[in-house]
Design a protein around this motif. Structure first.
Motif, mmCIF file in Angstrom:
data_model
loop_
_atom_site.group_PDB
_atom_site.id
_atom_site.type_symbol
_atom_site.label_atom_id
_atom_site.label_comp_id
_atom_site.label_asym_id
_atom_site.label_seq_id
_atom_site.Cartn_x
_atom_site.Cartn_y
_atom_site.Cartn_z
ATOM 1 N N UNK A 225 -4.080 -0.035 -4.046
ATOM 2 C CA UNK A 225 -4.808 0.608 -5.366
ATOM 3 C C UNK A 225 -4.854 1.959 -5.460
ATOM 4 N N UNK A 226 -5.605 2.644 -6.196
ATOM 5 C CA UNK A 226 -5.471 4.293 -6.600
ATOM 6 C C UNK A 226 -5.640 4.673 -5.107
ATOM 7 N N UNK A 227 -6.749 4.328 -4.116
ATOM 8 C CA UNK A 227 -7.144 4.680 -2.870
ATOM 9 C C UNK A 227 -5.926 4.536 -2.048
ATOM 10 N N UNK A 228 -4.994 3.541 -2.022
ATOM 11 C CA UNK A 228 -4.140 3.133 -1.132
ATOM 12 C C UNK A 228 -2.699 3.998 -1.647
ATOM 13 N N UNK A 229 -2.432 4.328 -2.994
ATOM 14 C CA UNK A 229 -1.588 4.912 -3.270
ATOM 15 C C UNK A 229 -1.712 6.461 -2.995
ATOM 16 N N UNK A 248 -1.104 -6.962 -4.512
ATOM 17 C CA UNK A 248 -0.462 -6.499 -5.816
ATOM 18 C C UNK A 248 -0.618 -4.868 -5.773
ATOM 19 N N UNK A 249 0.166 -4.267 -6.131
ATOM 20 C CA UNK A 249 0.381 -2.660 -6.171
ATOM 21 C C UNK A 249 -0.596 -2.407 -7.401
ATOM 22 N N UNK A 250 -1.511 -1.485 -7.159
ATOM 23 C CA UNK A 250 -2.388 -1.111 -8.477
ATOM 24 C C UNK A 250 -3.757 -1.891 -8.302
ATOM 25 N N UNK A 251 -3.919 -2.907 -7.509
ATOM 26 C CA UNK A 251 -5.061 -3.751 -7.483
ATOM 27 C C UNK A 251 -5.778 -3.719 -8.685
ATOM 28 N N UNK A 252 -7.137 -3.697 -8.692
ATOM 29 C CA UNK A 252 -8.056 -3.986 -9.961
ATOM 30 C C UNK A 252 -7.773 -3.048 -11.017
ATOM 31 N N UNK A 277 1.245 5.108 -10.408
ATOM 32 C CA UNK A 277 0.875 5.109 -9.193
ATOM 33 C C UNK A 277 2.102 4.711 -8.244
ATOM 34 N N UNK A 278 2.757 3.470 -8.482
ATOM 35 C CA UNK A 278 3.940 2.881 -7.772
ATOM 36 C C UNK A 278 4.950 3.719 -8.075
ATOM 37 N N UNK A 279 5.245 4.222 -9.139
ATOM 38 C CA UNK A 279 6.549 5.354 -9.269
ATOM 39 C C UNK A 279 6.393 6.469 -8.265
ATOM 40 N N UNK A 280 5.257 7.225 -8.403
ATOM 41 C CA UNK A 280 5.101 8.176 -7.361
ATOM 42 C C UNK A 280 5.109 7.852 -5.959
ATOM 43 N N UNK A 281 4.679 6.722 -5.679
ATOM 44 C CA UNK A 281 4.547 6.484 -4.179
ATOM 45 C C UNK A 281 5.755 6.283 -3.836
ATOM 46 N N UNK A 282 6.643 5.597 -4.606
ATOM 47 C CA UNK A 282 8.221 5.118 -4.149
ATOM 48 C C UNK A 282 8.935 6.512 -4.029
ATOM 49 N N UNK A 283 8.724 7.458 -5.025
ATOM 50 C CA UNK A 283 9.379 8.715 -5.205
ATOM 51 C C UNK A 283 9.348 9.104 -3.719
ATOM 52 N N UNK A 286 8.046 5.770 0.473
ATOM 53 C CA UNK A 286 7.185 4.960 1.059
ATOM 54 C C UNK A 286 7.626 3.607 1.210
ATOM 55 N N UNK A 287 7.512 2.804 2.220
ATOM 56 C CA UNK A 287 8.120 1.119 2.419
ATOM 57 C C UNK A 287 6.756 0.520 1.717
ATOM 58 N N UNK A 288 7.024 -0.026 0.513
ATOM 59 C CA UNK A 288 6.073 -0.779 -0.139
ATOM 60 C C UNK A 288 6.311 -2.212 -0.125
ATOM 61 N N UNK A 289 5.439 -3.043 0.447
ATOM 62 C CA UNK A 289 5.586 -4.434 0.770
ATOM 63 C C UNK A 289 4.566 -5.192 -0.077
ATOM 64 N N UNK A 290 5.233 -5.541 -1.028
ATOM 65 C CA UNK A 290 4.174 -6.243 -2.264
ATOM 66 C C UNK A 290 3.798 -7.661 -1.512
ATOM 67 N N UNK A 291 2.687 -8.121 -2.277
ATOM 68 C CA UNK A 291 2.418 -9.607 -2.144
ATOM 69 C C UNK A 291 2.099 -9.983 -0.758
#
Length: 526
Positions: A225-229, A248-252, A277-283, A286-291
């Protein structure tokens, strides 16, 4: 149908089409059919050299149209007008059918192409959506992509408002609702990876093996979510190895329709904010492991050693530091009937499911900002809204309360306890409540109940590992430290007061800085 701005945007997108597309429409004499013809003519005009449209379709659902790449046996049908939130889904379906590559990991594409029913038949999907549902596009786009990539996946996207008889016959009271070969497959938001995983029985083992093979992270964030991102961005900017494991990226945030109080962003909606949030994190690489749902933490056995996060699919990830940002979920009212009638009149998303209750009587449980906002939105759709608030006064902001009281089809009961949600024939037919001052009990006949009573932290899996408050929140100090060295926490899952996006983002940044400080002060393990 489409204004000049949308027409220009559509034409610009369709310039990316490189392969011929065939559209076949099945139309009637109703207004929706007239509008569909106009929409399809606009699409054809934008790329007449690549898109052909025929109007001789004989499908029983009218209006509807099939969409496929010429020369293929794929099957994707839109029944009803794919406008509103689903206009993007239509554009993406056109682009994918026309040869434009989807923004999906190659291994997911390979999984989709390899899907095949064990009986040798087809996966026949029907997905019911509403044009105001912000969770529906993820499901519609996932199933559309699967139909474009695999001829054994056949998808029909059905706009519930245009096919109300079907909705009533199947007693659909929540969207998105997905049926596979005539049987209910799932309700609610699902990503393409989730759908593929349900169809591919070996997906969990393969996913676990991939996770086990990953090198240790300097900072591993659990929750997106916002904290994690924010934690991921701040940590990655230090030049260290960062991973995010999230359900799920983004959370609530994905379930929040309107965001008007995030500083510097005057107005946006949850899905757009989550995507940013996800786009900036990926930029930042960062290794995003969803689900990925975490089941257990094994703290480091020595200073400077590696901690481990064990995941529900059997995989595990190792890291020098961990930031917990698992957020929170909607709180249940916990009265008889709530679980029994969930998605059969009991709902939690007024934006998604509100249109299904058009012209009906509904209740909203909760008088905070989310409850009052839900009641205001629903009042424009349903016949009557009754708001139940446990406390003597509504807790929402004054501007929202004033708006609520101005609506003629809203009744407010304060100092009221909900005691039961009643039903018959498998769906809600009323709500029982008690006046807390007089003790008087009453029954209100209605057809829908929207629960909006706040959040509960996603921390049950942490019991016995980190200290939790009596409310289940992770106890943290001013710098985000938990009682376990090397483990930090941020956001709605912690004891930090005021559960707001901007506060969660600030806490995530602070936790990342604390984690980095811990790293540079830690001894190097043998």
């Amino acid at each position: 149908m489409l204004d000049d701005t949308l027409k220009a945007q559509l034409a610009a997108y369709l310039e990316r089409v490189t392969l011929p597309i065939e559209i076949v429409a099945s139309l009637g004499d109703d207004d929706n059919s007239v509008q569909m013809r106009e929409l399809l003519q606009t699409i054809q005009t934008a790329r007449a050299d690549k898109i052909t449209v025929a109007y001789d379709g004989q499908d029983a659902r009218k209006p509807s149209f099939t969409l496929k790449r010429a020369g293929t046996a794929t099957s994707l049908r839109f029944a009803g007008l794919p406008l509103g939130h689903e206009f993007t889904s239509l554009v993406l379906a056109l682009l994918w059918s026309g040869g434009h590559p989807p923004k999906v990991e190659q291994d997911v594409i390979d999984q989709i192409k390899a899907l095949s029913p064990v009986d040798g038949g087809d996966f026949n999907f029907e997905v019911y959506m509403s044009l105001t549902c912000h969770n529906c596009p993820d499901v519609v786009q996932a199933l559309s992509l699967m139909a474009v990539l695999n001829p054994k996946v056949k998808t029909t996207v059905i706009e519930g408002g245009a096919f109300q008889d079907e909705v009533n016959a199947r007693e659909i009271m929540a969207v998105p609702s997905v049926y596979l070969n005539g049987a209910l497959f799932g309700n609610g938001r699902m990503l393409v990876e989730e759908i593929v995983a349900k169809l591919d029985t070996g997906a969990a083992d393969k996913d676990a093996a991939k996770l086990n093979a990953k090198d240790p992270f300097d900072v591993l964030i659990v929750g997106g979510g916002p904290a994690g991102a924010a934690a991921a961005v701040y940590a990655a900017r230090k030049g260290i190895r960062v991973g995010v494991a999230a359900e799920r990226f983004g959370g609530q945030v994905n379930d929040t329709m309107s965001i008007e109080n995030y500083i510097s962003v005057q107005e946006t909606d949850g899905p757009k904010f989550a995507a940013a949030l996800e786009a900036q994190t990926r930029s930042y690489g960062v290794d995003i492991m969803n689900l990925q749902r975490a089941d257990k933490i094994i703290p480091a056995s020595e200073p400077g050693g590696l901690a481990e996060v064990v995941l529900a699919n059997g995989g595990s990830l190792k890291a020098k530091t961990i930031i917990l940002s698992t957020g929170a979920r909607w709180r249940n009212v916990n009265v008889p009937g709530e679980q029994e009638y969930k998605n059969k009149g009991v709902a939690y998303c007024p934006h998604c499911d509100g249109p299904l209750f058009k012209g009906k009587d509904v209740a909203v449980i909760g008088g905070g900002n989310s409850g009052v906002e839900a009641a205001i939105d629903l009042a424009g759709l349903v016949r009557h809204v009754t708001v139940f608030e446990f406390m003597p006064e509504l807790k929402a902001d004054a501007v929202l309360v004033k708006k609520l009281h101005s609506l003629p089809n809203v009744t407010v009961h304060t100092n009221t306890q909900t005691t039961e949600i009643t039903g018959a024939d498998g769906k809600v037919n009323g709500i029982k409540y008690k006046n807390r001052e007089t003790g008087t009990e009453s029954l209100l006949p209605l057809e829908g109940v929207f629960v909006q009573i706040g959040l509960v932290p996603n921390t049950e899996w942490l019991k016995g590992t980190v200290d939790l408050s009596k409310f289940g929140e992770i106890e943290v100090d001013a710098k985000g430290h938990t009682n376990v060295p090397g483990v930090f926490a941020a956001g709605d899952c912690t004891t930090v007061p005021f559960k707001q996006i901007v506060i969660a983002a600030g806490d995530g940044s602070k936790a990342a800085l604390s984690a980095f400080d811990h790293l540079i002060r830690s001894p190097i393990a043998a």
